[in-house]
Design a protein around this motif. Structure first.
Motif, PDB file in Angstrom:
ATOM      1  N   MET A 131       9.564   6.161  -9.219  1.00 53.22           N
ATOM      2  CA  MET A 131       8.355   5.360  -9.001  1.00 53.22           C
ATOM      3  C   MET A 131       7.685   5.716  -7.674  1.00 53.22           C
ATOM      4  N   GLN A 132       8.458   6.197  -6.725  1.00 53.52           N
ATOM      5  CA  GLN A 132       7.863   6.648  -5.455  1.00 53.52           C
ATOM      6  C   GLN A 132       7.081   7.945  -5.670  1.00 53.52           C
TER       7      GLN A 132
ATOM      8  N   VAL B 217       5.526   8.642  -8.436  1.00 57.11           N
ATOM      9  CA  VAL B 217       4.270   8.153  -9.030  1.00 57.11           C
ATOM     10  C   VAL B 217       3.344   7.674  -7.907  1.00 57.11           C
ATOM     11  N   GLY B 218       3.915   6.928  -6.938  1.00 55.27           N
ATOM     12  CA  GLY B 218       3.141   6.436  -5.794  1.00 55.27           C
ATOM     13  C   GLY B 218       2.524   7.587  -5.003  1.00 55.27           C
ATOM     14  N   ALA B 219       3.318   8.642  -4.778  1.00 53.10           N
ATOM     15  CA  ALA B 219       2.830   9.812  -4.027  1.00 53.10           C
ATOM     16  C   ALA B 219       1.653  10.452  -4.765  1.00 53.10           C
TER      17      ALA B 219
ATOM     18  N   LEU C 237      -0.414   8.957  -6.832  1.00 52.60           N
ATOM     19  CA  LEU C 237      -1.585   8.069  -6.708  1.00 52.60           C
ATOM     20  C   LEU C 237      -2.249   8.234  -5.340  1.00 52.60           C
ATOM     21  N   ILE C 238      -1.417   8.366  -4.295  1.00 53.29           N
ATOM     22  CA  ILE C 238      -1.959   8.525  -2.933  1.00 53.29           C
ATOM     23  C   ILE C 238      -2.776   9.819  -2.839  1.00 53.29           C
TER      24      ILE C 238
ATOM     25  N   GLY D 183      -5.965   9.410  -4.582  1.00 48.87           N
ATOM     26  CA  GLY D 183      -6.836   8.573  -3.749  1.00 48.87           C
ATOM     27  C   GLY D 183      -7.498   9.379  -2.641  1.00 48.87           C
ATOM     28  N   ILE D 184      -6.736  10.278  -2.027  1.00 41.50           N
ATOM     29  CA  ILE D 184      -7.291  11.122  -0.955  1.00 41.50           C
ATOM     30  C   ILE D 184      -8.397  12.019  -1.525  1.00 41.50           C
TER      31      ILE D 184
ATOM     32  N   LEU E  58      -6.415   3.456  -5.220  1.00 42.93           N
ATOM     33  CA  LEU E  58      -5.312   4.354  -5.606  1.00 42.93           C
ATOM     34  C   LEU E  58      -4.306   4.506  -4.468  1.00 42.93           C
ATOM     35  N   ILE E  59      -4.823   4.685  -3.248  1.00 39.24           N
ATOM     36  CA  ILE E  59      -3.914   4.848  -2.101  1.00 39.24           C
ATOM     37  C   ILE E  59      -3.092   3.573  -1.896  1.00 39.24           C
TER      38      ILE E  59
ATOM     39  N   LEU F   5      -2.289   1.266  -4.086  1.00 42.75           N
ATOM     40  CA  LEU F   5      -1.304   1.142  -5.168  1.00 42.75           C
ATOM     41  C   LEU F   5      -0.135   2.109  -4.927  1.00 42.75           C
ATOM     42  N   GLY F   6      -0.467   3.336  -4.548  1.00 48.23           N
ATOM     43  CA  GLY F   6       0.576   4.334  -4.274  1.00 48.23           C
ATOM     44  C   GLY F   6       1.488   3.899  -3.146  1.00 48.23           C
ATOM     45  N   VAL F   7       0.904   3.359  -2.083  1.00 45.67           N
ATOM     46  CA  VAL F   7       1.706   2.905  -0.932  1.00 45.67           C
ATOM     47  C   VAL F   7       2.608   1.739  -1.356  1.00 45.67           C
TER      48      VAL F   7
ATOM     49  N   PHE G 206       3.888   1.252  -4.320  1.00 45.74           N
ATOM     50  CA  PHE G 206       4.988   1.852  -5.098  1.00 45.74           C
ATOM     51  C   PHE G 206       6.035   2.466  -4.161  1.00 45.74           C
TER      52      PHE G 206
END
Lengths: 131, 120
Positions: free
Chosen positions: A103-104, A106-108, A110-111, A114-115, B108-109, B111-113, B115
């Motif tokens: 899940m981390q 997945v988080g990475a 998404l980040i 986002g960037i 998105l950032i 949500l990612g953070v 997680f």
């Protein structure tokens, strides 16, 4: 120098300097052990070379960033200045043996997405200002 | 994440955001000067500029403390929230534009953070 070559070199230099900075920070903090609000912790950190690697990395990033901004569009430059996250993740997995939970990861992802969105927004802003 | 890691993280985000906003204050308050040297002299006398410099110096040490309690990969990913806080502060203080793409990027950032933080 051709524009493409300049961009590739500039972005690579920026990402490498940012990554060097973060690796140096980690190596310096490893040397000092877990943070403690004690003079010994600070002495331990600032008495070994990696902390100066971080300072050099910062300096290199600053020079690369200012050179890039002079010629490159701000959107891709913004992305390159933050997408060092990807390179740092690869290096920390290979060199420090860091492992992220699924899940981390997945988080990475998404980040990073986002960037990329923020970079497009910066590019749009520049286009609007140019017209 | 331990409570000490969360505390250091919050301090880091605060310092980074205040630092960037202070530098922006110094840049926009910049008077029209005839030469580049005069511009820098004027900026170096600016109070917000020094607040920004102090914040970034403190952030240097706080980031070291943060990486001493977390892995590098988790540290850089959690540090991405700074981008969101700076955009929000820019909106609140300077009324900067928030277009859809920027809002999507921020969401998105964030949500990612979340997680990375929750599953760490």
């Amino acid at each position: 120098m051709k524009k493409t070559k300049f961009y590739i070199l500039g972005f690579s230099a920026l990402m490498l300097c940012d990554t060097l900075t973060q690796i140096s920070f980690k190596l310096a903090s490893n040397h000092g052990g877990e943070f403690a609000m004690q003079l010994e912790w600070f002495i331990s950190i600032f008495s070994q070379p990696w902390i100066y690697g971080a300072v050099l990395g910062y300096l290199g990033s600053f020079i690369a960033w200012m050179t890039l901004l002079k010629h490159a569009p701000v959107g891709p430059a913004f992305a390159a200045s933050h997408l060092e996250v990807v390179l740092v993740l690869v290096v920390s997995a290979v060199y420090f043996g860091d492992r992220l939970a699924p899940m981390q990861i997945v988080g990475a992802f998404l980040i990073v997405l986002g960037i990329v969105c923020l970079s497009f927004s910066e590019a749009d802003k520049e286009n609007v200002e140019a017209h | 994440m331990s409570s000490i890691a969360i505390l250091i993280w919050v301090i880091n985000v605060t310092l980074d955001t205040v630092g960037h906003i202070a530098l922006k204050f110094a840049a926009v308050a910049d008077k029209e000067e005839s030469t580049e040297l005069a511009r820098w002299k004027s900026m170096l006398g600016s109070f917000p500029l020094w607040i920004g410099i102090v914040c970034f110096c403190l952030e240097f040490v706080v980031w070291l403390a943060f990486l001493s309690v977390l892995s590098l990969s988790q540290g850089v990913l959690l540090g991405a929230i700074n981008m969101v806080s700076i955009v929000i502060a820019g909106r609140l203080v300077f009324k900067e534009n928030l277009d859809r793409m920027r809002l999507l990027g921020m969401a998105l950032i964030t949500l990612g953070v979340i997680f990375v933080g929750i599953y760490g």
